[in-house]
Design a protein around this motif. Structure first.
Motif, PDB file in Angstrom:
ATOM      1  N   GLN A  60      31.484 -13.431 -31.327  1.00  0.00           N
ATOM      2  CA  GLN A  60      31.772 -11.882 -31.803  1.00  0.00           C
ATOM      3  C   GLN A  60      30.659 -11.343 -33.014  1.00  0.00           C
ATOM      4  OE1 GLN A  60      35.636 -12.579 -32.938  1.00  0.00           O
ATOM      5  NE2 GLN A  60      36.603 -12.627 -30.727  1.00  0.00           N
ATOM      6  N   GLY A  61      29.695 -12.228 -33.273  1.00  0.00           N
ATOM      7  CA  GLY A  61      28.778 -11.762 -34.085  1.00  0.00           C
ATOM      8  C   GLY A  61      28.952 -12.287 -35.504  1.00  0.00           C
ATOM      9  N   ASN A  62      30.060 -13.094 -35.855  1.00  0.00           N
ATOM     10  CA  ASN A  62      30.259 -13.524 -37.186  1.00  0.00           C
ATOM     11  C   ASN A  62      29.314 -14.759 -37.538  1.00  0.00           C
ATOM     12  OD1 ASN A  62      31.603 -15.068 -39.232  1.00  0.00           O
ATOM     13  ND2 ASN A  62      33.007 -13.061 -39.209  1.00  0.00           N
ATOM     14  N   THR A  63      28.732 -14.386 -38.722  1.00  0.00           N
ATOM     15  CA  THR A  63      27.595 -15.231 -39.286  1.00  0.00           C
ATOM     16  C   THR A  63      28.158 -16.331 -40.178  1.00  0.00           C
ATOM     17  OG1 THR A  63      27.065 -13.969 -41.013  1.00  0.00           O
ATOM     18  CG2 THR A  63      25.617 -13.661 -39.336  1.00  0.00           C
ATOM     19  N   THR A  64      29.351 -16.197 -40.776  1.00  0.00           N
ATOM     20  CA  THR A  64      29.991 -17.296 -41.364  1.00  0.00           C
ATOM     21  C   THR A  64      30.189 -18.280 -40.530  1.00  0.00           C
ATOM     22  OG1 THR A  64      30.786 -15.764 -43.047  1.00  0.00           O
ATOM     23  CG2 THR A  64      32.114 -17.710 -42.888  1.00  0.00           C
ATOM     24  N   ALA A  65      30.992 -17.941 -39.477  1.00  0.00           N
ATOM     25  CA  ALA A  65      31.340 -19.008 -38.132  1.00  0.00           C
ATOM     26  C   ALA A  65      30.200 -19.814 -37.861  1.00  0.00           C
ATOM     27  CB  ALA A  65      32.166 -18.159 -37.189  1.00  0.00           C
ATOM     28  N   ALA A  66      29.119 -19.052 -37.671  1.00  0.00           N
ATOM     29  CA  ALA A  66      27.929 -19.654 -37.253  1.00  0.00           C
ATOM     30  C   ALA A  66      27.523 -20.919 -38.106  1.00  0.00           C
ATOM     31  CB  ALA A  66      26.772 -18.754 -36.862  1.00  0.00           C
ATOM     32  N   GLY A  67      27.523 -20.491 -39.592  1.00  0.00           N
ATOM     33  CA  GLY A  67      27.290 -21.413 -40.536  1.00  0.00           C
ATOM     34  C   GLY A  67      28.135 -22.635 -40.617  1.00  0.00           C
ATOM     35  N   ASN A  68      29.290 -22.112 -40.491  1.00  0.00           N
ATOM     36  CA  ASN A  68      30.256 -23.291 -40.437  1.00  0.00           C
ATOM     37  C   ASN A  68      30.265 -24.301 -39.308  1.00  0.00           C
ATOM     38  OD1 ASN A  68      31.588 -22.249 -42.326  1.00  0.00           O
ATOM     39  ND2 ASN A  68      33.105 -21.364 -41.312  1.00  0.00           N
ATOM     40  N   LEU A  69      29.623 -23.826 -38.284  1.00  0.00           N
ATOM     41  CA  LEU A  69      29.389 -24.534 -36.860  1.00  0.00           C
ATOM     42  C   LEU A  69      28.100 -25.408 -37.250  1.00  0.00           C
ATOM     43  CD1 LEU A  69      29.740 -22.406 -34.061  1.00  0.00           C
ATOM     44  CD2 LEU A  69      30.917 -24.239 -34.219  1.00  0.00           C
ATOM     45  N   ASP A  70      27.260 -25.130 -38.031  1.00  0.00           N
ATOM     46  CA  ASP A  70      26.100 -25.787 -38.352  1.00  0.00           C
ATOM     47  C   ASP A  70      26.307 -27.054 -39.186  1.00  0.00           C
ATOM     48  OD1 ASP A  70      24.290 -23.883 -36.734  1.00  0.00           O
ATOM     49  OD2 ASP A  70      23.675 -22.841 -38.427  1.00  0.00           O
ATOM     50  N   ILE A  71      27.334 -26.580 -40.083  1.00  0.00           N
ATOM     51  CA  ILE A  71      27.870 -27.849 -40.832  1.00  0.00           C
ATOM     52  C   ILE A  71      28.526 -28.729 -40.158  1.00  0.00           C
ATOM     53  CG2 ILE A  71      29.290 -28.277 -42.966  1.00  0.00           C
ATOM     54  CD1 ILE A  71      28.405 -25.503 -44.085  1.00  0.00           C
ATOM     55  N   LEU A  72      29.370 -28.303 -39.234  1.00  0.00           N
ATOM     56  CA  LEU A  72      30.422 -28.991 -38.524  1.00  0.00           C
ATOM     57  C   LEU A  72      29.804 -29.971 -37.405  1.00  0.00           C
ATOM     58  CD1 LEU A  72      33.443 -29.750 -37.843  1.00  0.00           C
ATOM     59  CD2 LEU A  72      33.153 -27.993 -36.064  1.00  0.00           C
ATOM     60  N   LYS A  73      28.583 -29.595 -36.641  1.00  0.00           N
ATOM     61  CA  LYS A  73      28.215 -30.239 -35.727  1.00  0.00           C
ATOM     62  C   LYS A  73      27.698 -31.625 -35.746  1.00  0.00           C
ATOM     63  CE  LYS A  73      26.823 -26.165 -32.863  1.00  0.00           C
ATOM     64  NZ  LYS A  73      25.639 -25.496 -32.390  1.00  0.00           N
ATOM     65  N   PRO A  74      26.941 -31.791 -37.113  1.00  0.00           N
ATOM     66  CA  PRO A  74      26.270 -33.141 -37.367  1.00  0.00           C
ATOM     67  C   PRO A  74      27.514 -34.293 -37.589  1.00  0.00           C
ATOM     68  CG  PRO A  74      25.352 -31.453 -38.604  1.00  0.00           C
ATOM     69  CD  PRO A  74      26.247 -30.709 -38.086  1.00  0.00           C
ATOM     70  N   LYS A  75      28.831 -33.590 -37.943  1.00  0.00           N
ATOM     71  CA  LYS A  75      30.080 -34.784 -38.013  1.00  0.00           C
ATOM     72  C   LYS A  75      30.754 -34.700 -36.653  1.00  0.00           C
ATOM     73  CE  LYS A  75      31.006 -32.390 -42.564  1.00  0.00           C
ATOM     74  NZ  LYS A  75      32.138 -31.577 -43.310  1.00  0.00           N
ATOM     75  N   MET A  76      30.117 -34.297 -35.762  1.00  0.00           N
ATOM     76  CA  MET A  76      30.812 -34.425 -34.311  1.00  0.00           C
ATOM     77  C   MET A  76      29.912 -35.148 -33.373  1.00  0.00           C
ATOM     78  SD  MET A  76      32.064 -30.536 -33.787  1.00  0.00           S
ATOM     79  CE  MET A  76      33.012 -31.065 -32.284  1.00  0.00           C
ATOM     80  N   THR A  77      30.560 -36.035 -32.562  1.00  0.00           N
ATOM     81  CA  THR A  77      29.815 -36.666 -31.314  1.00  0.00           C
ATOM     82  C   THR A  77      29.398 -35.903 -30.366  1.00  0.00           C
ATOM     83  OG1 THR A  77      31.813 -37.121 -30.123  1.00  0.00           O
ATOM     84  CG2 THR A  77      31.471 -38.820 -31.729  1.00  0.00           C
ATOM     85  N   PRO A  78      28.460 -36.123 -29.397  1.00  0.00           N
ATOM     86  CA  PRO A  78      27.982 -35.255 -28.292  1.00  0.00           C
ATOM     87  C   PRO A  78      29.233 -34.967 -27.398  1.00  0.00           C
ATOM     88  CG  PRO A  78      26.387 -36.693 -28.887  1.00  0.00           C
ATOM     89  CD  PRO A  78      27.237 -37.298 -29.413  1.00  0.00           C
ATOM     90  N   GLN A  79      30.086 -35.990 -27.395  1.00  0.00           N
ATOM     91  CA  GLN A  79      31.063 -35.595 -26.486  1.00  0.00           C
ATOM     92  C   GLN A  79      32.161 -34.791 -27.024  1.00  0.00           C
ATOM     93  OE1 GLN A  79      31.859 -36.951 -23.054  1.00  0.00           O
ATOM     94  NE2 GLN A  79      33.421 -35.235 -23.251  1.00  0.00           N
ATOM     95  N   GLN A  80      32.553 -34.588 -28.398  1.00  0.00           N
ATOM     96  CA  GLN A  80      33.453 -33.964 -28.886  1.00  0.00           C
ATOM     97  C   GLN A  80      32.757 -32.373 -29.088  1.00  0.00           C
ATOM     98  OE1 GLN A  80      33.475 -35.920 -33.035  1.00  0.00           O
ATOM     99  NE2 GLN A  80      35.608 -35.941 -32.674  1.00  0.00           N
ATOM    100  N   ILE A  81      31.469 -32.006 -29.069  1.00  0.00           N
ATOM    101  CA  ILE A  81      30.908 -30.844 -28.782  1.00  0.00           C
ATOM    102  C   ILE A  81      30.950 -30.265 -27.611  1.00  0.00           C
ATOM    103  CG2 ILE A  81      28.542 -29.583 -28.913  1.00  0.00           C
ATOM    104  CD1 ILE A  81      27.646 -31.405 -31.373  1.00  0.00           C
ATOM    105  N   ALA A  82      30.844 -31.391 -26.574  1.00  0.00           N
ATOM    106  CA  ALA A  82      30.755 -30.678 -25.020  1.00  0.00           C
ATOM    107  C   ALA A  82      32.452 -30.445 -24.856  1.00  0.00           C
ATOM    108  CB  ALA A  82      30.686 -31.929 -24.139  1.00  0.00           C
ATOM    109  N   ASP A  83      33.333 -31.235 -25.654  1.00  0.00           N
ATOM    110  CA  ASP A  83      34.828 -30.817 -25.107  1.00  0.00           C
ATOM    111  C   ASP A  83      35.137 -29.480 -25.853  1.00  0.00           C
ATOM    112  OD1 ASP A  83      35.246 -33.337 -23.812  1.00  0.00           O
ATOM    113  OD2 ASP A  83      36.024 -34.217 -25.548  1.00  0.00           O
TER     114      ASP A  83
END
Length: 100
Positions: A60-83
């Protein structure tokens, strides 16, 4: 009281309305749900669910959410991201009714 379920119910009610206010409120609810799941605030910590809700706000265009995802993704496995991606698509396509 399960705050995540309350926020989901509020989001479903808001979907019946229209306009920019609706989009902003949905973004705030999505960001809050993502934060709750990412940090285990009132719900069990769950990176997949955090990914889902921040993805919804990001689309929906929220830049805060985009930044939060950038921080979260390195903590996740590729399978978690796919899920997370699969669940986000299911949630969106169901009109926020199948987000669990």
């Amino acid at each position: 009281m399960n705050m995540a379920k309350v926020s989901q119910r509020m989001m479903l009610r808001l979907l019946s309305g229209t306009g920019r206010l609706l989009i902003k409120v949905m973004q705030v609810l999505s960001i809050n749900l993502g934060y709750m799941y990412a940090n285990g605030e009132g719900v069990p910590e769950n990176y997949i669910r955090a990914y889902v809700w921040w993805s919804m706000a990001k689309t929906q265009g929220n830049t805060t959410a985009a930044g939060n995802l950038d921080i979260l993704k390195p903590k996740m496995t590729p399978q978690q991201i796919a899920d997370g991606q699969a669940l986000a698509a299911k949630c969106y396509e169901s009109g926020y009714k199948e987000c669990d």
